[in-house]
Design a protein around this motif. Structure first.
Motif, short mmCIF file in Angstrom:
data_model
loop_
_atom_site.label_atom_id
_atom_site.label_comp_id
_atom_site.label_asym_id
_atom_site.label_seq_id
_atom_site.Cartn_x
_atom_site.Cartn_y
_atom_site.Cartn_z
N MET A 14 27.53 2.57 -15.35
CA MET A 14 27.43 3.76 -15.80
C MET A 14 26.05 3.88 -16.68
N LEU A 15 25.15 4.72 -16.15
CA LEU A 15 23.86 4.80 -17.02
C LEU A 15 23.98 5.98 -18.21
N ILE A 16 23.66 5.67 -19.29
CA ILE A 16 23.80 6.48 -20.45
C ILE A 16 22.27 6.97 -20.76
N CYS A 17 21.87 8.23 -20.67
CA CYS A 17 20.34 8.53 -20.96
C CYS A 17 20.55 8.96 -22.52
N VAL A 18 19.78 8.44 -22.99
CA VAL A 18 19.61 8.87 -24.80
C VAL A 18 18.38 9.61 -24.58
N PRO A 19 18.23 10.61 -25.21
CA PRO A 19 16.79 11.57 -25.30
C PRO A 19 16.06 10.79 -26.42
N MET A 20 14.80 10.80 -25.88
CA MET A 20 13.66 9.93 -26.81
C MET A 20 13.41 10.99 -27.94
N LYS A 21 12.90 10.66 -28.96
CA LYS A 21 12.42 11.28 -30.22
C LYS A 21 11.03 11.73 -29.76
N PHE A 22 10.42 12.82 -30.09
CA PHE A 22 9.05 13.09 -29.80
C PHE A 22 8.06 11.71 -30.38
N TRP A 23 8.35 11.30 -31.55
CA TRP A 23 7.49 10.60 -32.04
C TRP A 23 7.51 9.13 -31.09
N GLU A 24 8.64 8.85 -30.61
CA GLU A 24 8.88 7.73 -29.62
C GLU A 24 8.02 7.94 -28.10
N ILE A 25 8.13 9.16 -27.73
CA ILE A 25 7.20 9.46 -26.59
C ILE A 25 5.65 9.37 -26.98
N ILE A 26 5.26 9.83 -28.10
CA ILE A 26 3.83 9.49 -28.46
C ILE A 26 3.46 7.93 -28.53
N ALA A 27 4.34 7.38 -29.27
CA ALA A 27 4.20 5.76 -29.26
C ALA A 27 4.18 5.14 -27.72
N ASP A 28 5.18 5.46 -26.84
CA ASP A 28 5.24 5.15 -25.71
C ASP A 28 3.64 5.46 -24.89
N ASN A 29 3.17 6.67 -25.17
CA ASN A 29 2.07 6.97 -24.48
C ASN A 29 0.82 6.15 -25.12
N LEU A 30 0.87 5.95 -26.59
CA LEU A 30 0.00 5.14 -27.04
C LEU A 30 -0.03 3.79 -26.30
N THR A 31 1.03 2.97 -26.06
CA THR A 31 1.18 1.68 -25.57
C THR A 31 0.47 1.96 -24.05
N LYS A 32 0.86 2.92 -23.41
CA LYS A 32 0.55 3.05 -21.88
C LYS A 32 -1.16 3.09 -21.90
N ALA A 33 -1.69 3.61 -22.94
CA ALA A 33 -3.00 4.09 -23.27
C ALA A 33 -3.81 2.73 -23.59
N GLY A 34 -3.11 1.56 -23.82
CA GLY A 34 -3.85 0.34 -24.32
C GLY A 34 -3.68 0.11 -25.69
N TRP A 35 -3.07 0.94 -26.52
CA TRP A 35 -2.98 1.01 -27.91
C TRP A 35 -1.95 -0.06 -28.32
N SER A 36 -2.31 -0.80 -29.50
CA SER A 36 -1.33 -1.80 -30.23
C SER A 36 -1.07 -0.68 -31.33
N TRP A 37 0.44 -0.08 -32.02
CA TRP A 37 0.64 0.45 -32.66
C TRP A 37 1.55 -0.04 -33.66
N GLY A 38 1.84 0.46 -35.09
CA GLY A 38 2.80 0.00 -36.04
C GLY A 38 3.13 1.29 -36.89
N CYS A 39 4.17 1.27 -37.41
CA CYS A 39 4.41 2.40 -38.37
C CYS A 39 5.47 1.77 -39.55
N VAL A 40 5.20 2.11 -40.60
CA VAL A 40 6.10 1.92 -41.73
C VAL A 40 6.31 3.04 -42.64
N SER A 41 7.13 3.00 -43.47
CA SER A 41 7.62 3.92 -44.50
C SER A 41 7.71 3.20 -45.80
#
Length: 78
Positions: free
Chosen positions: A1-28
């Motif tokens: 059974m495949l459970i689809c969890v929607p990605m948060k918008f920031w996760e989509i941006i982070a994924d796109n950064l990775t695909k574009a060759g960027w390494s990234w990080g985030c802290v609060s």
């Protein structure tokens, strides 16, 4: 059974950064006024690095997306 969890918008941006060759990080953190701040950064092997600060995680990633995209449009800008 495949459970689809929607990605948060920031996760989509982070994924796109990775695909574009960027390494990234985030802290609060909490500033001197007791407010939460988010710091996100992205860097590449070519020496380009961007660090942004925002009051919300999504805003930090939106700003990171903007500055990394502009670095392609204006490659000689510092």
């Amino acid at each position: 059974m495949l459970i689809c969890v929607p990605m948060k918008f920031w996760e989509i941006i982070a994924d796109n950064l990775t695909k574009a060759g960027w390494s990234w990080g985030c802290v609060s953190s909490v500033d001197s006024n007791g407010q939460t701040i988010w710091i996100a950064d992205a860097h590449r092997d070519n020496g380009k690095r961007f660090i942004v600060r925002a009051d919300e995680k999504l805003r930090a990633f939106l700003e990171l997306q903007r500055v990394t995209r502009e670095s392609f449009r204006f490659p000689n800008a510092e």
